[in-house]
Design a protein around this motif. Structure first.
Motif, PDB file in Angstrom:
ATOM      1  N   THR A 233      13.776  15.156  19.904  1.00 55.47           N
ATOM      2  CA  THR A 233      14.556  15.868  18.880  1.00 55.47           C
ATOM      3  C   THR A 233      14.800  14.999  17.647  1.00 55.47           C
ATOM      4  N   GLY A 234      14.103  13.870  17.565  1.00 53.38           N
ATOM      5  CA  GLY A 234      14.252  13.009  16.401  1.00 53.38           C
ATOM      6  C   GLY A 234      13.590  11.668  16.642  1.00 53.38           C
ATOM      7  N   GLY A 235      13.673  10.777  15.626  1.00 51.53           N
ATOM      8  CA  GLY A 235      13.136   9.438  15.768  1.00 51.53           C
ATOM      9  C   GLY A 235      11.681   9.327  15.387  1.00 51.53           C
ATOM     10  N   GLN A 236      11.181   8.067  15.410  1.00 54.06           N
ATOM     11  CA  GLN A 236       9.794   7.788  15.034  1.00 54.06           C
ATOM     12  C   GLN A 236       9.113   6.954  16.114  1.00 54.06           C
ATOM     13  N   VAL A 237       7.830   7.269  16.367  1.00 52.03           N
ATOM     14  CA  VAL A 237       7.036   6.529  17.346  1.00 52.03           C
ATOM     15  C   VAL A 237       5.754   6.065  16.661  1.00 52.03           C
ATOM     16  N   PHE A 238       5.480   4.756  16.742  1.00 50.66           N
ATOM     17  CA  PHE A 238       4.262   4.194  16.170  1.00 50.66           C
ATOM     18  C   PHE A 238       3.494   3.472  17.272  1.00 50.66           C
ATOM     19  N   VAL A 239       2.289   3.939  17.557  1.00 52.25           N
ATOM     20  CA  VAL A 239       1.495   3.387  18.659  1.00 52.25           C
ATOM     21  C   VAL A 239       0.178   2.852  18.110  1.00 52.25           C
ATOM     22  N   ARG A 240      -0.042   1.531  18.288  1.00 58.80           N
ATOM     23  CA  ARG A 240      -1.326   0.959  17.854  1.00 58.80           C
ATOM     24  C   ARG A 240      -2.305   1.062  19.027  1.00 58.80           C
ATOM     25  N   GLY A 241      -3.037   2.150  19.057  1.00 57.94           N
ATOM     26  CA  GLY A 241      -3.942   2.444  20.154  1.00 57.94           C
ATOM     27  C   GLY A 241      -3.903   3.932  20.441  1.00 57.94           C
ATOM     28  N   LYS A 242      -4.531   4.324  21.556  1.00 55.69           N
ATOM     29  CA  LYS A 242      -4.622   5.742  21.903  1.00 55.69           C
ATOM     30  C   LYS A 242      -3.546   6.124  22.907  1.00 55.69           C
ATOM     31  N   ALA A 243      -3.271   7.437  22.953  1.00 59.02           N
ATOM     32  CA  ALA A 243      -2.354   8.004  23.943  1.00 59.02           C
ATOM     33  C   ALA A 243      -3.142   8.920  24.872  1.00 59.02           C
ATOM     34  N   GLY A 244      -2.508   9.319  25.983  1.00 63.85           N
ATOM     35  CA  GLY A 244      -3.152  10.202  26.951  1.00 63.85           C
ATOM     36  C   GLY A 244      -3.029  11.669  26.580  1.00 63.85           C
ATOM     37  N   GLU A 245      -2.994  12.523  27.618  1.00 63.83           N
ATOM     38  CA  GLU A 245      -2.910  13.981  27.405  1.00 63.83           C
ATOM     39  C   GLU A 245      -1.532  14.378  26.873  1.00 63.83           C
ATOM     40  N   ARG A 246      -1.486  15.531  26.228  1.00 64.66           N
ATOM     41  CA  ARG A 246      -0.247  16.209  25.826  1.00 64.66           C
ATOM     42  C   ARG A 246       0.688  15.318  24.994  1.00 64.66           C
ATOM     43  N   PHE A 247       0.100  14.624  24.042  1.00 64.08           N
ATOM     44  CA  PHE A 247       0.929  13.810  23.151  1.00 64.08           C
ATOM     45  C   PHE A 247       1.810  14.721  22.304  1.00 64.08           C
ATOM     46  N   ALA A 248       3.096  14.438  22.236  1.00 67.10           N
ATOM     47  CA  ALA A 248       4.081  15.199  21.441  1.00 67.10           C
ATOM     48  C   ALA A 248       4.258  16.633  21.931  1.00 67.10           C
ATOM     49  N   VAL A 249       4.058  16.863  23.232  1.00 64.18           N
ATOM     50  CA  VAL A 249       4.250  18.212  23.778  1.00 64.18           C
ATOM     51  C   VAL A 249       5.713  18.625  23.606  1.00 64.18           C
ATOM     52  N   ARG A 250       5.922  19.827  23.098  1.00 65.44           N
ATOM     53  CA  ARG A 250       7.249  20.407  22.854  1.00 65.44           C
ATOM     54  C   ARG A 250       8.137  19.503  21.999  1.00 65.44           C
TER      55      ARG A 250
END
Length: 1105
Positions: free
Chosen positions: A950-967
């Motif tokens: 419901t807020g905030g920031q995410v910074f990822v140097r690399g890849k993520a798995g399935e369903r990134f940012a779901v809902r």
């Protein structure tokens, strides 16, 4: 391990594999492994040469039978006027299953005095916890209704002859397509009649006919036949999606519903339909469209039924018998449905034959009715099937609680006691060998009502007035109300101090208030959509409920229609007014019992004082699931019956899924006792509770607490109009329309009176039985005795399972209920909070920087810290700043429920669920320096990150798995690549992906924006375009947003990929796609001509004035 020696870092996604040759040191990744297998034989050529498909055949352009013949057939095969009007005609006109509400409150088919089709004795199984349900609407790409007809060879003997089959795109055939199959010479089809001969009497006739049919089928196959058609001309009594699923589930490869299609044709050509279409009262459809719509609805319904069980392919469902049987005897099961669960016995073959014959007699006797009978199975009507929630019942209840007279409640009790047998517990009674005791010796009603809860009804499905009145009433008596999905307004968390004459300026829409009243829901629900689930919401809960399934529609998700999403509800759910909100069928962080244990852990982490409950729905095997839930550290397990209520659900789901709570509770209680787990959990049960008698029965079967749903709404004013799903509730109980909500008649005192009446009924019964407290009869199945009740259909019901006893727990129910909340044990967050500088920074809103080592056993790290901040300052009030760096490999749910003021950095990698439910702050994940792999090519965080943020920031140097940012509601994120289903169900926020994504991007995305870099032109087919549109980033505000996020990302992570994009901005900007749902189309970031649109809107408003 030395990170510089790691040359490749990735993930194994669904259906992926790797092989390692330990001799040669070769590692083959997914594509290489599958290529080596696929190229072993010319499979493609075999399929092309050998597999045949039938061409679609047009639907019949006119009726085949006259109206009287159609009527006789419909009567003979058990159609009712409800089936034709509410089900078949609705599917023919709209192309989808009809929706209804309130739940299933009629007797089980075996207990009913009305004749039922055989299908009604079967309930669909569904996945809960151990196997995730699928969303057939948003994830249809993994599902298929294709089915093959023909001889099936041994798959271990590889050869071209295995491909020698007819491929059907769907199992639903029209008459022409069946005819095509019957003419296929390779199949050598054979038609077998399913009629049975009663000229020599009914007894034994069905048994001998079935055995003869089996022998005939056996002989046909042995003589080379590859297609058997069982026919009463084909398949007449088949019109509901449940009927199709039963036939396919027990072995049919395809079904031709000729009578349902004839009914569609007859409906379309009727004068009534023609006039309605001519007058614009109904959408115009041709006779072909009507039949096509019907089949489209059946196919959608089949996908939904498969998806409930987590099954992707119809070929996996065919013959899998994924049903439970209620009301068929062992001889029927052993003969026709061998292996299916049937715990209560029931009809013999002769009794089943008699019921089938009863329809036939109506159709072909001399006094055949001129119209179809209305059995009243769906809508309550005089002379129809008995409905437990009936107008008479609600009138008597309203009279009792408003007049507050014992004798009025006695009349209500007598009404329930004299009802027809409706549920399994009606076949039982409580009997004791003790002498009665004075009622004064029995525990007080004030103690009993503390065991009462109300159902999880969401604010959105019901009105604010109803929701708050129920909560206030439950808080007055020390019981518990349930928030349902959708969060809760913080204004409800403090006791009222401004009440004058029953009214409060704080809650001006309510009446009958008292100073000291609190409108908070003691139980806060975490459902699959995670709407309104913020850190502050969770830390203000006495209990937190994980809703795995809902009694009225287990295995399905939900959708709050846009018209019910008012500005107020949108604010609570962190979404936009008027935009539909989708709750997925599964929790996307619960794909196994271990995942559920993790969510329980997460919730105990943020609020160690709240008990966590898990809501399951009764079905065979629930005991095993409940044992896993108990071991997963849940404090409470709730068992819901199939007859629970709902604001809206497909009719077939309400009627044909889930089981009676009596069986689910019995299995759960006994399995927990046998495994030494019963003392660990409180057992709560709900579904169709209306009286103290229901409470006593549930207690004897092992329940500690008791849930009341529909009846609580009736007590606050519901008049059983059964139109909850339309937003038109006449008394404002289940509507968001202001003018209807103003009619809400309820006051909290009405519900208080009801529950005190129920408690006094329990006390009187306990006194009669000779027991002083409810504790003394909980789990005492020895007090249950079969009633001598004469049922219309059979005397062969077996109640042995309900009467069996596995012993009693070592603790009393009160001791189980009063034990402490289960703990997560020592966690890293306790070490963090014990640091004096961090404690000082939280207490006095200062800034502090700290570094900690982290290991993959450290789960839900920062969740406890976030909970402490949220409890003290709310979701946005903390003015300090915690800068916490972690080095190492983080376990699941790293950074869950972060609040503003928390800046968390991880140097290493993280498992699944990073940033789950975060409400603010900053989360940065980077690899260690000097790796042996390229960071942008490596997977550095797991699946389902940012779920429900419901807020905030995410910074990822690399890849993520399935369903990134779901809902995701409002979180912002930048990542260098993702797996499948990125941005699924998003309702707000912004996601930037600087690399490749998997399939099904933006499915169900109704809000927020996504920017995806497409360097090799592969993105377009991966996007689910049902809702979002794709466009280049043309709006200046959108370009600024994208660039600003990448700049922040590069500053935080040092990403080389990000730095390159910024250096060569003019070259990279045209390679980005912007994904825009309709709710964002006029936003400055998405609309290149935003200023012009704004000016046009202003002009329109001026001219309107």
């Amino acid at each position: 391990m030395d990170e510089s020696k790691v040359v490749m870092k990735g993930r194994l996604g669904p259906g992926m594999m790797i092989t390692v040759d330990l001799q040669t040191g070769h590692v083959l990744e997914n594509t290489e492994v599958k290529k080596s297998v696929a190229s072993a034989n010319p499979y493609g050529a075999w399929l092309q040469e050998r597999t045949r498909s039938i061409k679609p055949v047009n639907f019949l352009p006119s009726t085949v039978m006259d109206n009287e013949t159609v009527m006789r057939h419909q009567q003979a095969f058990g159609y009712s006027s409800e089936d034709v009007q509410l089900v078949i005609e609705s599917m023919a006109s709209q192309g989808k299953e009809p929706t209804f509400c309130m739940g299933d409150d009629i007797p089980l088919a075996v207990l009913s005095q009305k004749p039922h089709l055989l299908y009604d004795y079967f309930k669909q199984r569904f996945a809960q916890v151990t196997n995730p349900a699928i969303d057939p609407l948003r994830e249809g790409l993994v599902m298929s209704l294709e089915v093959n007809i023909g001889k099936r060879g041994n798959i271990l003997e590889v050869g071209p002859e295995n491909a020698d089959q007819v491929a059907l795109s769907s199992p639903v055939l029209n008459e022409g397509e069946l005819e095509t199959l019957l003419k296929d010479p390779k199949l050598k089809p054979r038609v077998l009649s399913t009629y049975f001969d009663i000229r020599k009497g009914l007894d034994g006739s069905l048994d001998s006919a079935i055995k003869a049919l089996c022998e005939e089928a056996d002989a046909a196959v042995r003589s080379g036949c590859q297609l058997l058609v069982l026919s009463d001309r084909s398949e007449a009594p088949c019109f509901s999606t449940h009927h199709f699923s039963c036939l396919i589930g027990y072995g049919a490869s395809a079904v031709c519903p000729y009578l349902a299609l004839e009914t569609c044709r007859q409906w379309r050509l009727s004068n009534k339909t023609v006039n309605l279409m001519r007058n614009g009262k109904m959408p115009t459809v041709t006779i072909e469209q009507a039949q096509r719509n019907f089949i489209k609805a059946v196919k959608s319904g089949l996908l939904k039924i498969l998806s409930k069980m987590g099954i992707s392919l119809l070929s996996s469902y065919c013959g899998a018998q994924i049903f439970e049987i209620y009301g068929l005897g062992q001889e029927v099961v052993d003969l026709a449905f061998c292996g299916s669960v049937s715990k209560i016995g029931g009809l013999t073959l002769d009794e089943l034959g008699r019921e089938t014959l009863s329809f036939w007699v109506k159709a072909f006797s001399e006094d055949t009715a001129k119209r179809l009978e209305n059995f009243g199975f769906i809508q309550s009507r005089p002379g129809g099937e008995y409905h437990a929630n009936n107008p008479e019942m609600s009138k008597l209840l309203h009279k009792a609680i408003r007049e507050k007279r014992d004798n009025a409640y006695t009349v209500y009790q007598q009404h329930l006691a004299s009802r027809p047998v409706n549920v399994l517990r009606d076949l039982l009674e409580l009997k004791s060998d003790r002498a009665p005791i004075p009622i004064g010796k029995v525990e007080p009603a004030t103690s009993i009502v503390e065991r009462f809860c109300t159902g999880g009804m969401s604010l959105g499905a019901i009105s604010r007035e109803t929701h708050e009145a129920i909560a206030i009433a439950m808080n007055r008596i020390g019981g518990k109300s349930n928030s349902g999905e959708g969060g809760e307004d913080p204004i409800r968390w403090n006791p009222l101090t401004d009440v004058v004459d029953g009214y409060s300026p704080t809650l001006p829409h309510l009446k009958g208030l008292q100073n000291g009243d609190t409108a908070t829901s003691a139980i806060k629900q975490v459902a699959s959509g995670r709407f309104g689930v913020t850190p502050t919401f969770l830390v203000n809960a006495q209990q937190i409920e994980i809703k795995i399934a809902q009694g009225a529609k287990p295995g399905e998700g939900g959708q709050l229609p846009g018209k019910k999403v008012s500005a107020y509800i949108a604010r609570l759910r962190n979404s936009k007014p008027g935009v539909p909100l989708i709750s997925p069928p599964p929790h996307h962080d619960i794909y196994s019992i271990e995942d559920l244990a993790q969510l329980i852990y997460d919730l105990h982490q943020i609020n160690p004082k709240a008990k966590v409950s898990v809501k399951l729905v009764a079905e065979a095997g629930i005991g095993t699931v409940a044992s896993g839930v108990s071991k997963g550290n849940a404090d409470i397990i709730q068992i819901s019956g199939h007859d629970g209520g709902t604001g809206a659900s497909p009719i077939s789901s309400i009627k044909h899924a889930g089981g009676p709570w009596e069986l689910g509770l019995t299995e759960t209680n006994q399995t927990l006792i046998q495994n030494g787990l019963r003392e660990r959990v409180v057992l709560r049960v709900d579904g169709g509770f209306r009286s103290g008698q229901d409470v006593l029965m549930a207690a004897a079967m092992g329940a500690d607490e008791y849930g009341f749903g529909s009846v609580a709404m009736i007590a606050t004013g519901c008049v059983m109009a059964r139109i909850c799903h339309t937003n038109n509730c006449p008394v404002g109980v289940a509507s968001q329309r202001e003018e209807l909500r103003a009619r809400f008649p309820g006051v909290p005192g009405d519900l208080v009176n009801y529950f005190l009446f129920v408690a006094e009924e329990v006390r009187a019964a306990l006194a009669q039985l000779g027991y002083e407290k409810l504790d003394d009869i909980i789990g005492r199945t020895d007090l249950l005795k079969p009633k001598h009740v004469s049922l219309v259909k059979t005397q062969h019901i077996d109640l042995g399972y309900l009467l069996s006893n596995a012993g009693l727990p070592e603790w009393s129910s009160s001791k189980i209920r009063s034990q402490d909340v289960h703990t997560n044990g020592h966690v890293l967050d306790e070490t963090i909070l014990a640091d004096p500088e961090i404690a000082d920074a939280i207490e006095n809103e200062k800034e502090v920087s700290k570094t900690f080592q982290i290991f993959n056993v450290d789960r839900a790290v920062c969740g406890r810290v976030a909970g402490v901040i949220a409890k003290k300052y709310g979701d946005t009030g903390f003015a300090g700043q915690l800068n916490i760096t972690f080095n190492g490999s983080a376990g699941q749910s790293f950074g869950c429920f972060l609040t503003p003021g928390m800046k968390v950095r991880l140097v290493g990698e993280a498992n699944d669920y990073v940033g789950k439910g975060m409400a603010g702050g900053e989360l940065v994940v980077v690899p260690v320096d000097k790796t042996g792999f390229v960071p942008e090519d490596a997977t550095i965080v797991g699946n389902t990150c940012l779920y429900g943020a419901t807020g905030g920031q995410v910074f990822v140097r690399g890849k993520a798995g399935e369903r990134f940012a779901v809902r995701n509601s409002l979180g912002q994120a930048v990542v260098e690549g993702t797996g499948d289903h990125c941005c699924e169900y998003m309702t707000g926020g912004c996601v930037v992906v600087l690399g490749k994504v998997g399939r099904n991007v933006a499915a169900g995305m109704t809000g927020g924006l996504a920017y995806i870099l497409d360097e090799d032109d592969t993105l377009v087919p991966k996007v689910n375009k049902e809702i979002v549109k794709m466009q280049r980033v043309n709006a200046p505000a959108g370009q600024m947003q994208l660039k600003g996020l990448i700049e922040a990302y590069v500053e935080k992570t040092g990403s080389e990929k990000g730095a390159t994009i910024l250096r060569e901005w003019e070259a990279y900007l045209p390679l980005f796609w912007q994904l825009v749902p309709p709710s964002e189309e006029d936003s400055p970031e998405a609309c290149a001509e935003f200023e012009r649109v704004l000016a046009r809107q202003a002009t329109t408003q001026l001219s309107a004035k």
